[in-house]
Design a protein around this motif. Structure first.
Motif, short mmCIF file in Angstrom:
data_model
loop_
_atom_site.label_atom_id
_atom_site.label_comp_id
_atom_site.label_asym_id
_atom_site.label_seq_id
_atom_site.Cartn_x
_atom_site.Cartn_y
_atom_site.Cartn_z
N GLY A 109 40.90 -38.49 -35.61
CA GLY A 109 40.47 -37.19 -36.12
C GLY A 109 39.14 -37.28 -36.83
O GLY A 109 38.28 -36.40 -36.69
N ASP A 110 38.94 -38.36 -37.60
CA ASP A 110 37.68 -38.54 -38.31
C ASP A 110 36.55 -38.83 -37.33
O ASP A 110 35.41 -38.38 -37.52
N ARG A 111 36.85 -39.60 -36.28
CA ARG A 111 35.82 -39.88 -35.27
C ARG A 111 35.38 -38.58 -34.59
O ARG A 111 34.19 -38.36 -34.36
N ASN A 112 36.35 -37.72 -34.26
CA ASN A 112 36.00 -36.42 -33.66
C ASN A 112 35.11 -35.61 -34.59
O ASN A 112 34.15 -34.98 -34.15
N GLN A 113 35.44 -35.63 -35.87
CA GLN A 113 34.65 -34.88 -36.83
C GLN A 113 33.24 -35.44 -36.95
O GLN A 113 32.26 -34.69 -37.03
N ASP A 114 33.12 -36.75 -36.93
CA ASP A 114 31.79 -37.36 -37.00
C ASP A 114 30.93 -36.91 -35.82
O ASP A 114 29.75 -36.60 -35.97
N VAL A 115 31.54 -36.89 -34.63
CA VAL A 115 30.81 -36.48 -33.43
C VAL A 115 30.40 -35.02 -33.52
O VAL A 115 29.26 -34.65 -33.23
N ARG A 116 31.33 -34.17 -33.94
CA ARG A 116 31.04 -32.73 -34.02
C ARG A 116 29.96 -32.44 -35.06
O ARG A 116 29.06 -31.63 -34.82
N LYS A 117 30.05 -33.08 -36.20
CA LYS A 117 29.06 -32.83 -37.26
C LYS A 117 27.69 -33.39 -36.88
O LYS A 117 26.66 -32.77 -37.20
N GLN A 118 27.67 -34.54 -36.20
CA GLN A 118 26.39 -35.09 -35.77
C GLN A 118 25.75 -34.18 -34.73
O GLN A 118 24.52 -34.02 -34.70
N ARG A 119 26.57 -33.59 -33.87
CA ARG A 119 26.06 -32.66 -32.86
C ARG A 119 25.34 -31.49 -33.54
O ARG A 119 24.24 -31.10 -33.14
N VAL A 120 25.97 -30.92 -34.54
CA VAL A 120 25.36 -29.81 -35.27
C VAL A 120 24.05 -30.24 -35.92
O VAL A 120 23.04 -29.54 -35.85
N ALA A 121 24.08 -31.42 -36.54
CA ALA A 121 22.87 -31.91 -37.20
C ALA A 121 21.72 -32.10 -36.20
O ALA A 121 20.57 -31.77 -36.49
N ASP A 122 22.04 -32.60 -35.02
CA ASP A 122 21.01 -32.83 -34.01
C ASP A 122 20.40 -31.52 -33.53
O ASP A 122 19.17 -31.39 -33.39
N VAL A 123 21.25 -30.54 -33.25
CA VAL A 123 20.75 -29.25 -32.77
C VAL A 123 19.92 -28.57 -33.86
O VAL A 123 18.85 -28.01 -33.58
N CYS A 124 20.39 -28.62 -35.09
CA CYS A 124 19.67 -27.96 -36.17
C CYS A 124 18.33 -28.64 -36.47
O CYS A 124 17.39 -27.98 -36.94
N SER A 125 18.25 -29.93 -36.19
CA SER A 125 16.99 -30.63 -36.42
C SER A 125 16.00 -30.44 -35.29
O SER A 125 14.84 -30.87 -35.39
N LEU A 145 27.16 -16.04 -38.10
CA LEU A 145 28.26 -15.77 -39.03
C LEU A 145 28.37 -16.85 -40.11
O LEU A 145 28.62 -16.55 -41.28
N CYS A 146 28.18 -18.12 -39.71
CA CYS A 146 28.53 -19.24 -40.59
C CYS A 146 27.36 -20.13 -40.99
O CYS A 146 27.53 -21.03 -41.81
N HIS A 147 26.18 -19.94 -40.39
CA HIS A 147 24.96 -20.63 -40.81
C HIS A 147 25.13 -22.16 -40.86
O HIS A 147 24.90 -22.78 -41.92
N PRO A 148 25.51 -22.78 -39.74
CA PRO A 148 25.76 -24.23 -39.76
C PRO A 148 24.51 -25.07 -39.99
O PRO A 148 24.63 -26.25 -40.33
N CYS A 149 23.33 -24.50 -39.81
CA CYS A 149 22.11 -25.26 -40.08
C CYS A 149 21.75 -25.25 -41.56
O CYS A 149 20.92 -26.05 -42.01
N GLN A 150 22.34 -24.37 -42.32
CA GLN A 150 22.09 -24.30 -43.76
C GLN A 150 23.26 -24.85 -44.57
O GLN A 150 23.08 -25.27 -45.72
#
Length: 412
Positions: free
Chosen positions: A108-124, A323-328
Motif C-alpha cells: 500500500g505504501d509503495r502504491n502511494q509513493d508511485v501515485r504521489k510521485q506521479r502527481v509531483a512529476d506532472v505538477c513540475s 477541485l482539489c489543487h494537487p499541485c498546491q
C-alpha cells in the motif's frame, strides 16, 4: 521622622532594584511580540479529542481583541507566500522521513509513493502537460475555490471530496469523527457511518471547509490554513475521468432531477436538442414526454465555450485538479475508486481511526470502464479528442491510461 526616612530609603532601593532588573532582562523585553499568533507553533494545535477548535482560547481571545481594535481586518496580500518557521518545516520533514524508514515497504505504501510521485512529476512540468493554475501557489487560490477541502480538527484530517468518487460515504465518516450530527433516535452523535442519512451529509453546514475560514478566523485564515496543511493528514479519492463523467450523467440526467434539469438539462436541450417550442417546466413532465438530455448533448455542453464562460462547470463534472489543487497541496494519501477496499483499509489505519469505525459498505457505483465503448459509440472521434484534452490533466496526474481505443478508431 525616622519612619518617613526609612520609607524613602526603601522606595529608592526598590526603584534601583527594578532598574537593574530592566537592564538585566532588556533583551527579552525588546523581543516581546504584540501579536503572539504570528509565532504560533504546532504545539498549540490541540491533540485531544474534546476540542474542535484549532487555536487555543488565548489565541482566539487575542485575535478577537486585535480585530476589534481595527476598523478593517488585516489580510495577507493575495499573492504573498506564507513562510512557516524552520521548526514547522523540520518537523514535517522528520514525520515524512519517519514514514519512509525501514527496508520493507508495504504494498500500500509503495502504491502511494508511485501515485504521489506521479502527481509531483506532472505538477513540475516533466510530463509536458499544461493546465490552468499548475504553477500558482496556494495563497493565490480564492477562498471560494477551496470549498471541497473538509477539515476535521479533532483528528487532524483534511479531506478533499470529489463528487462521484465515494464522497457520500467519506462524508459520513467525517460526520461521525467530528460528531457533527445528532441521531434523532438516540439523542447522541452518530457513531456508525452506515446509519448517517445520505441526503443529509451533503449539507454544507455540517462541514468546516477552507472556504469558510475567513468567516471563522478573519485575518488568521491564511496562516492557519498553512499550519493545517503542514500538520494534518490530507487525502482524496479519484477515478477514471471518463468513467466519472458517465457516472455523473447517469445520476443527474438519467432520471428526473428537478434541480439539474432546470439549471443544466434544459440548457443542453435548448442549445443542442433541436427542440421547437417551449420545454416542459419540470423534469417529471419532460421525462414523461420522452424529452431528456442525451449523452451526446451532455458532451457538447461540456465542450461549449459558453459553459465555462457562464461559470457553471458543476462540481460533478469539474476536473479534480480544479477541485482539489494537487499541485498546491501535497496530499499524504491518494485513493483510487478502482481499489477502494484496500485503499480505505490502508487509509483508516493511517488516520488512526480504524478502531473507531468501519467504512460504509453501501451501494457501490456500478459504472465501469468497460462501459466506455458503449457510451462513446455515438460520439465523433474529434469530439472525443476534444473531451480528452479537457480532462487530460486528471488522466496524467492520477495515472490513468490514455483511452487510445476511444481516440483512434470509430466504435461500432
Amino acid at each position: 521622622m525616622g519612619t518617613w526616612r526609612s520609607l524613602r530609603v526603601a522606595f529608592v532601593l526598590g526603584s534601583l532594584f527594578m532598574l537593574l532588573l530592566i537592564i538585566a532582562y532588556w533583551d527579552d523585553i525588546g523581543s516581546f511580540n504584540l501579536y503572539p499568533f504570528q509565532d504560533l507553533k504546532h504545539d498549540s494545535l490541540p491533540s485531544d479529542c474534546g476540542s474542535r477548535r484549532l487555536p487555543s482560547d488565548a489565541l482566539v481571545s487575542t485575535a478577537s481583541t486585535i480585530g476589534a481594535q481595527r476598523n478593517s481586518p488585516v489580510t495577507f496580500p493575495p499573492t504573498a507566500r506564507i513562510t512557516l518557521s524552520p521548526e514547522d518545516t523540520a518537523q514535517a520533514r522528520a514525520e515524512e522521513d519517519a514514514r519512509k524508514e525501514g527496508n520493507a515497504v508495504p504494498a500500500g505504501d509503495r502504491n502511494q509513493d508511485v501515485r504521489k510521485q506521479r502527481v509531483a512529476d506532472v505538477c513540475s512540468g516533466k510530463n509536458n502537460v499544461e493546465f490552468p493554475g499548475r504553477t500558482r501557489v496556494i495563497e493565490q487560490i480564492p477562498y471560494r475555490e477551496l470549498d471541497h477541502l473538509i477539515v476535521d480538527d479533532t483528528h487532524q484530517i483534511i479531506y478533499c471530496y470529489v463528487p462521484k468518487v465515494a464522497c457520500t460515504n467519506w462524508k459520513k465518516v467525517l460526520v461521525v469523527l467530528s460528531q457533527a450530527l445528532i441521531s434523532p433516535s438516540s439523542g447522541k452523535p452518530y457513531t456508525d457511518p452506515e446509519a448517517v442519512p445520505a441526503d443529509i451529509v451533503h449539507n454544507s453546514s455540517l462541514h468546516l471547509t477552507f472556504a469558510k475560514f475567513w468567516h471563522h478566523y478573519g485575518s488568521l485564515s491564511r496562516y492557519l490554513m498553512a499550519l493545517k496543511l503542514q500538520r494534518y493528514t490530507k487525502f482524496l479519492f479519484v477515478r477514471d475521468p471518463f468513467v466519472r463523467l458517465i457516472s455523473a450523467f447517469r445520476n443527474k440526467f438519467g432520471r428526473p432531477n428537478e434541480d439539474f434539469y432546470k439549471q443544466f438539462g434544459s440548457v443542453m436541450l435548448r442549445r443542442f436538442g433541436n427542440t421547437s417550442g417551449s420545454l416542459p417546466e419540470t423534469a417529471a413532465e419532460a421525462f414523461a414526454a420522452g424529452i431528456k438530455p442525451t449523452f451526446q448533448q451532455f458532451i457538447a455542453y461540456l465542450l461549449d465555450p459558453e459553459t465555462e464562460k457562464d461559470g457553471v462547470f458543476n462540481e460533478h463534472w469539474r476536473q479534480v485538479y480544479r477541485l482539489c489543487h494537487p499541485c498546491q497541496i501535497k496530499y499524504d494519501f491518494i485513493g483510487h475508486l478502482e481499489t477502494l477496499e484496500e485503499d480505505t483499509e490502508h487509509l483508516l489505519k493511517l488516520l488512526k481511526v480504524d478502531h473507531l469505525l468501519r467504512f460504509p459498505s453501501g451501494a457501490r457505483n456500478l459504472t465501469s470502464t468497460s462501459w466506455e465503448r458503449d457510451w462513446f459509440a455515438q460520439i465523433p472521434i474529434e469530439t472525443r479528442k476534444e473531451l480528452y484534452k479537457l480532462y487530460e490533466p486528471d488522466f496524467e496526474l492520477f495515472g490513468y491510461n490514455k483511452p487510445d481505443g476511444l481516440l483512434q478508431q470509430q466504435l461500432d
